[in-house]
Design a protein around this motif. Structure first.
Motif, mmCIF file in Angstrom:
data_model
loop_
_atom_site.group_PDB
_atom_site.id
_atom_site.type_symbol
_atom_site.label_atom_id
_atom_site.label_comp_id
_atom_site.label_asym_id
_atom_site.label_seq_id
_atom_site.Cartn_x
_atom_site.Cartn_y
_atom_site.Cartn_z
ATOM 1 N N SER A 1 11.441 3.022 0.651
ATOM 2 C CA SER A 1 11.184 4.381 0.184
ATOM 3 C C SER A 1 11.860 4.649 -1.161
ATOM 4 N N ARG A 2 11.230 5.498 -1.981
ATOM 5 C CA ARG A 2 11.837 5.886 -3.248
ATOM 6 C C ARG A 2 12.998 6.860 -3.032
ATOM 7 N N THR A 3 13.015 7.535 -1.874
ATOM 8 C CA THR A 3 14.073 8.489 -1.579
ATOM 9 C C THR A 3 15.348 7.757 -1.192
ATOM 10 N N ALA A 4 16.449 8.073 -1.852
ATOM 11 C CA ALA A 4 17.715 7.375 -1.619
ATOM 12 C C ALA A 4 18.122 7.440 -0.154
ATOM 13 N N GLY A 5 18.375 6.264 0.433
ATOM 14 C CA GLY A 5 18.856 6.183 1.800
ATOM 15 C C GLY A 5 17.792 6.251 2.865
ATOM 16 N N ARG A 6 16.526 6.454 2.500
ATOM 17 C CA ARG A 6 15.476 6.594 3.504
ATOM 18 C C ARG A 6 14.836 5.231 3.795
ATOM 19 N N LEU A 7 14.602 4.959 5.100
ATOM 20 C CA LEU A 7 14.026 3.689 5.541
ATOM 21 C C LEU A 7 14.839 2.526 4.961
ATOM 22 N N PHE A 8 14.190 1.517 4.339
ATOM 23 C CA PHE A 8 14.919 0.362 3.810
ATOM 24 C C PHE A 8 15.223 0.503 2.317
ATOM 25 N N ASN A 9 15.393 1.732 1.850
ATOM 26 C CA ASN A 9 15.657 1.986 0.431
ATOM 27 C C ASN A 9 16.880 1.232 -0.086
ATOM 28 N N ARG A 10 17.940 1.142 0.714
ATOM 29 C CA ARG A 10 19.198 0.531 0.271
ATOM 30 C C ARG A 10 19.398 -0.884 0.821
ATOM 31 N N GLU B 1 0.824 -1.209 0.000
ATOM 32 C CA GLU B 1 0.000 0.000 0.000
ATOM 33 C C GLU B 1 0.855 1.255 0.000
ATOM 34 N N GLU B 2 1.926 1.251 0.784
ATOM 35 C CA GLU B 2 2.790 2.421 0.847
ATOM 36 C C GLU B 2 3.488 2.647 -0.483
ATOM 37 N N SER B 3 3.917 1.563 -1.134
ATOM 38 C CA SER B 3 4.546 1.695 -2.441
ATOM 39 C C SER B 3 3.566 2.281 -3.446
ATOM 40 N N SER B 4 2.326 1.819 -3.392
ATOM 41 C CA SER B 4 1.297 2.340 -4.286
ATOM 42 C C SER B 4 1.020 3.808 -4.007
ATOM 43 N N ALA B 5 1.022 4.177 -2.716
ATOM 44 C CA ALA B 5 0.779 5.575 -2.346
ATOM 45 C C ALA B 5 1.897 6.465 -2.860
ATOM 46 N N ASP B 6 3.147 5.971 -2.796
ATOM 47 C CA ASP B 6 4.278 6.731 -3.321
ATOM 48 C C ASP B 6 4.124 6.959 -4.824
ATOM 49 N N GLU B 7 3.717 5.910 -5.545
ATOM 50 C CA GLU B 7 3.547 6.020 -6.987
ATOM 51 C C GLU B 7 2.462 7.036 -7.341
ATOM 52 N N GLN B 8 1.344 6.982 -6.636
ATOM 53 C CA GLN B 8 0.254 7.900 -6.912
ATOM 54 C C GLN B 8 0.639 9.332 -6.583
ATOM 55 N N ALA B 9 1.381 9.521 -5.497
ATOM 56 C CA ALA B 9 1.803 10.857 -5.113
ATOM 57 C C ALA B 9 2.756 11.442 -6.145
ATOM 58 N N GLU B 10 3.666 10.585 -6.656
ATOM 59 C CA GLU B 10 4.598 11.059 -7.675
ATOM 60 C C GLU B 10 3.865 11.434 -8.949
ATOM 61 N N ALA B 11 2.901 10.610 -9.337
ATOM 62 C CA ALA B 11 2.151 10.877 -10.570
ATOM 63 C C ALA B 11 1.382 12.180 -10.469
ATOM 64 N N ALA B 12 0.848 12.472 -9.285
ATOM 65 C CA ALA B 12 0.048 13.676 -9.090
ATOM 66 C C ALA B 12 0.885 14.839 -8.574
ATOM 67 N N THR C 1 11.128 -6.101 3.387
ATOM 68 C CA THR C 1 10.720 -4.921 2.636
ATOM 69 C C THR C 1 10.293 -5.347 1.241
ATOM 70 N N CYS C 2 9.874 -4.384 0.435
ATOM 71 C CA CYS C 2 9.364 -4.697 -0.913
ATOM 72 C C CYS C 2 10.498 -4.871 -1.925
ATOM 73 N N ASP C 3 10.203 -5.582 -3.007
ATOM 74 C CA ASP C 3 11.139 -5.756 -4.109
ATOM 75 C C ASP C 3 10.342 -6.031 -5.393
ATOM 76 N N PRO C 4 10.725 -5.403 -6.508
ATOM 77 C CA PRO C 4 11.765 -4.381 -6.653
ATOM 78 C C PRO C 4 11.305 -3.029 -6.106
ATOM 79 N N LEU C 5 12.169 -2.029 -6.257
ATOM 80 C CA LEU C 5 11.865 -0.714 -5.715
ATOM 81 C C LEU C 5 10.632 -0.102 -6.379
#
Length: 218
Positions: free
Chosen positions: A141-150, A67-78, A200-204
């Motif tokens: 997170s899509r943001t580099a280095g944030r949460l489990f991004n790396r 859900e969080e990944s989907s929310a990130d995608e929707q926020a970026e699109a909008a 965490t999720c995969d892929p990013l």
């Protein structure tokens, strides 16, 4: 007319800056939790009672990750930030992985609120440092280095440190896998081993699976 034009320009600038401001706010909340954890632990979290069926809580965790990944995608699109969620949960530790410059507060309970700004311990699994499999989940997170991004950069033999109110535990990574979201076997224990599992999720982007890091107490 000129004042109206200035207003439109100002509104446009604010809209463009809002996502970045939201990201700064999220980072501020995460840092605030870290500072609270580092200052002191006022309470000790008791070990959870063992539960034989982890399918439901694990399904809830993997759904929250999706859900969080989907929310990130929707926020970026909008070009808008994901909606804010009230902070919740008790800080039970700090997880640190030097290799990827990661240092996060760990909250008890893998809820939507807890996973917004921190890593979350599945309370249905073993306590940190105890016999069994302690599971910690965080968003990719899509943001580099944030949460489990790396987290994908962690390798076999790397050290994962978890500081609690009692002591600091050092876990050594021994297995890395990418599994289906329904693969509950990742939470299995092994005899008297003291294990840690990171989820965490995969892929990013457009995640379909889960990245699993298994480690044992050294």
């Amino acid at each position: 007319m000129r004042k109206f034009s200035y207003f439109i320009i100002l509104a446009g600038i604010l809209i463009m800056l809002y996502p970045k401001a939201n990201e700064w706010y999220n980072d501020w909340q995460q840092q605030k939790l870290l500072e609270e954890a580092e200052q002191a632990y006022s309470e000790t979290v008791p070990s959870p009672s063992p539960q034989s069926d982890l399918r439901k809580p694990y399904a809830e965790v993997t759904q929250l990750l999706a859900e969080e990944s989907s929310a990130d995608e929707q926020a970026e699109a909008a070009e808008q930030p994901a909606p804010e969620i009230q902070l919740g949960g008790k800080i039970i530790g700090i997880i640190q992985i030097d290799k990827i410059n990661l240092k996060l507060p760990v909250l008890e309970g893998a809820t939507k609120a807890n996973m917004k700004h921190a890593a979350a311990h599945m309370k249905e699994t073993a306590a940190i440092g105890e016999v069994g499999n302690a599971a910690i989940a965080a968003h990719r997170s899509r943001t580099a280095g944030r949460l489990f991004n790396r987290l994908n950069e962690v390798g076999i033999g790397d050290t994962i440190s978890v500081q609690t109110s009692e002591q600091e535990y050092q876990y050594i990574v021994y297995d890395i896998s990418i599994v289906e979201p329904t693969d509950i076997s990742v939470l299995n224990g092994h005899n008297d081993d003291k294990m840690l599992t990171l989820i965490t999720c995969d892929p990013l982007v457009n995640p379909t699976h889960r990245l699993i890091i298994h480690a044992k107490l050294s």
